[in-house]
Design a protein around this motif. Structure first.
Motif, PDB file in Angstrom:
ATOM      1  N   MET A  32      24.107   9.590   1.940  1.00  0.00           N
ATOM      2  CA  MET A  32      24.159  11.234   2.388  1.00  0.00           C
ATOM      3  C   MET A  32      25.202  11.052   1.208  1.00  0.00           C
ATOM      4  N   TYR A  91      27.057  17.209  -2.272  1.00  0.00           N
ATOM      5  CA  TYR A  91      25.383  18.264  -1.706  1.00  0.00           C
ATOM      6  C   TYR A  91      26.769  18.958  -0.040  1.00  0.00           C
ATOM      7  N   TYR A  92      27.718  18.948  -0.545  1.00  0.00           N
ATOM      8  CA  TYR A  92      28.254  19.050   1.225  1.00  0.00           C
ATOM      9  C   TYR A  92      29.480  19.198   0.781  1.00  0.00           C
ATOM     10  N   ILE A 145      32.157  20.893  -5.909  1.00  0.00           N
ATOM     11  CA  ILE A 145      33.112  22.077  -5.200  1.00  0.00           C
ATOM     12  C   ILE A 145      34.290  22.182  -5.593  1.00  0.00           C
ATOM     13  N   GLY A 149      35.207  20.252  -8.167  1.00  0.00           N
ATOM     14  CA  GLY A 149      35.394  21.384  -9.026  1.00  0.00           C
ATOM     15  C   GLY A 149      36.811  22.473  -9.606  1.00  0.00           C
ATOM     16  N   LEU A 150      37.435  22.350  -8.174  1.00  0.00           N
ATOM     17  CA  LEU A 150      38.261  22.631  -7.552  1.00  0.00           C
ATOM     18  C   LEU A 150      39.646  22.388  -8.418  1.00  0.00           C
TER      19      LEU A 150
END
Lengths: 165, 374
Positions: A1, A5-6, A10, A13-14
């Motif tokens: 896993m 992708y979960y 992001i 990136g933040l």
């Protein structure tokens, strides 16, 4: 896993953008702040050494733009012709540096000034009084390494980012 | 120290009692002025804040020339834009072209009619506030579609179609996520929702899933980056306002940020406790909370690249929509099964349910998994 992708991607990136929020901006607020230019800058002016100049007009011949106009006295005084008029039209000048390189008596240098914009075309013509070499004139190191050695080092943007507040 | 409460004591801030002679009109005038001032001031501050923060996140300064810290930049832009020529393209539908900015901007202001700035301090305390907000806020889509249609330009029309598509798909999860809030609060009135949060905890803890769905769906609905497909300048020039200039364009610009303000205040009201909070006066709490939400909007804008149209649709229908439905079911079961349950018990349960559902539904998103054609 793979967690990227979960939502973890992001989140990463933040965090990057958040880190940049607290970083010093790299912007140079130009009229208030200036960076040191390159030591070999070909600025918007020429510097002319009256003592060394013999009035040979080699610079005017080398100038493929025809921006240099020189008028000397018809009769030599000693081993040089007195220069009556020496003008360069910086509106035509392309800062190629040919005149500086070609001068056999090392009497012409590039200037380091770059804030020479004018409101009228006529004001772009620099007379010999304006160009005259004095010891406090900021002369570029272009073609003359001994001048370059005296000039401050160029500020790189990289140094500005890492420098302290 | 002169506080706001001293200048405007509570009875005055709420306006005169409506049964007094002329009381309703006083109330109406006072609150219209308050709403206009609130929206316009905060929109200008938000524009400044967004440009500064975005600048700093990109290692730039942002506007810093006009006024202290560039605070007056928005004023300078407004003056510039008002002096510009108003151009109407050949073959444009003149009436639609003229009306579009108004239709886009006015509903955004209308949403604030039910926004409580303090306990009971709203223009009208509608008992169907949530319904009103959802109904009115979708009208501005019509304005955008009018702009796209009336401009007689293919890019504006493409942009308008994208906006309609995104609003139609995102309206559903947004409304469904609010249904969970309404179940918990037991009322559709915005003031009652805030009051029930003041009695227990902010609903972001009880409804983490609803918060995510509402926030992301709302972002898509107001066309914030990364869902700003209708303004994708690399594809369709400036989107629906390509053919607009002068004050009409300014109205669209204003509407865009006013919508961001609406989203921020709505998130603050529904999920972060609205005007409720210690120490500070209630209206200031609302502003502080909306500002915090707006910071997250700016933050996301600085980080995430724009999505494709198929990714936009996939995100709504395969992720937010099932999440909102499941959230509604879970909330309904909780409300019916444990009506007296303590927040302390519900918070961990809801957060765990939310995390599991998000991870399960994220399986719909594999890199390249949502391409139209291979």
């Amino acid at each position: 896993m793979k967690l990227d992708y979960y939502g973890l991607g992001i989140a990463k990136g933040l965090m990057v953008t958040l880190k940049h929020l607290f970083r010093r901006p790299v912007t140079v607020q130009y009229p208030e702040q200036t960076l040191n230019t390159s030591r070999r800058i070909r600025g918007n002016e020429l510097v002319w050494n009256e003592e060394k100049c013999t009035g040979c007009s080699t610079c005017a011949k080398a100038c493929h733009i025809g921006a240099i106009s020189i008028v000397t006295a018809p009769n030599p005084e000693g081993d040089k012709y007195p220069v009556e008029k020496y003008e360069i039209d910086t509106g035509y000048c392309i800062m190629c540096g040919m005149c500086v390189e070609v001068c056999p008596f090392e009497a012409l240098y590039m200037g380091a000034g770059y804030e020479k914009a004018q409101y009228r075309r006529g004001d772009l013509v620099q007379s010999k009084e304006v160009m005259k070499y004095t010891s406090e004139k900021y002369v570029s190191g272009y073609f003359y390494p001994e001048f370059a050695a005296q000039l401050p080092l160029q500020t790189l943007l990289l140094e500005k980012i890492t420098e302290e507040e | 120290m002169v506080t706001f409460d001293l200048v405007f004591p509570a009875w005055q801030f709420k306006g005169l009692p409506p049964d007094w002679p002329g009381g309703f009109w006083w109330h109406f005038i006072v609150f219209s002025i308050i709403i206009l001032a609130f929206v316009l001031t905060l929109v200008i501050m938000f524009i400044w804040f967004e440009r500064r923060t975005l600048g700093r996140m990109q290692a730039r300064m942002g506007p810093n020339r006009v006024g202290p810290f560039g605070l007056l930049q928005a004023m300078a832009d407004a003056i510039k834009v008002m002096l510009k020529e108003d151009i109407v393209p050949n073959g444009a539908d003149k009436l639609v072209h003229l009306l579009a900015p108004l239709v886009a901007f006015v509903p955004v202001l209308m949403v604030f009619a039910v926004m409580p700035f303090q306990d009971g301090a709203a223009l009208v305390n509608l008992n169907i506030g949530v319904l009103y907000v959802m109904a009115v806020s979708s009208i501005s889509t019509l304005g955008i579609f009018m702009a796209g249609w009336g401009s007689n330009n293919k890019y504006t029309l493409i942009s308008a179609m994208r906006d309609v598509a995104s609003v139609v798909s995102y309206e559903i999860p947004v409304v469904l996520s609010l249904a969970g809030i309404v179940l918990l609060a037991g009322s559709l009135s915005l003031n009652d929702i805030v009051r029930s949060q003041a009695q227990s905890v902010p609903f972001v803890l009880l409804q983490p899933l609803g918060f995510i769905v509402f926030f992301l769906g709302g972002m898509a609905e107001i066309n914030r980056s990364p869902f700003d497909l209708l303004e994708a300048d690399s594809e369709i020039v400036a989107g629906f306002h390509t053919e607009y200039s002068g004050m009409k364009f300014a109205l669209f610009y204003l509407a865009e940020y006013a919508e961001a303000l609406v989203l921020s205040t709505l998130v603050a009201t529904f999920f972060l406790g609205g005007w409720g909070g210690p120490l500070l006066p209630p209206w200031l709490w609302l502003i502080v909370k909306s500002w915090a939400v707006f910071f997250v909007l700016v933050w996301i804008r600085a980080t995430v690249p724009r999505v494709r149209i198929d990714q936009l649709m996939t995100f709504s229908w395969k992720f937010l929509f099932p999440l909102a439905l499941l959230n509604l079911v879970v909330t309904a079961v909780e409300v019916v099964a444990w009506p007296e349950a303590l927040p302390v018990l519900l918070i961990p349960v809801n957060i765990a349910v939310g995390a599991v559902l998000v991870i399960l539904l994220s399986r719909n998103f594999k890199p390249g998994g949502s391409q139209v054609e291979a």
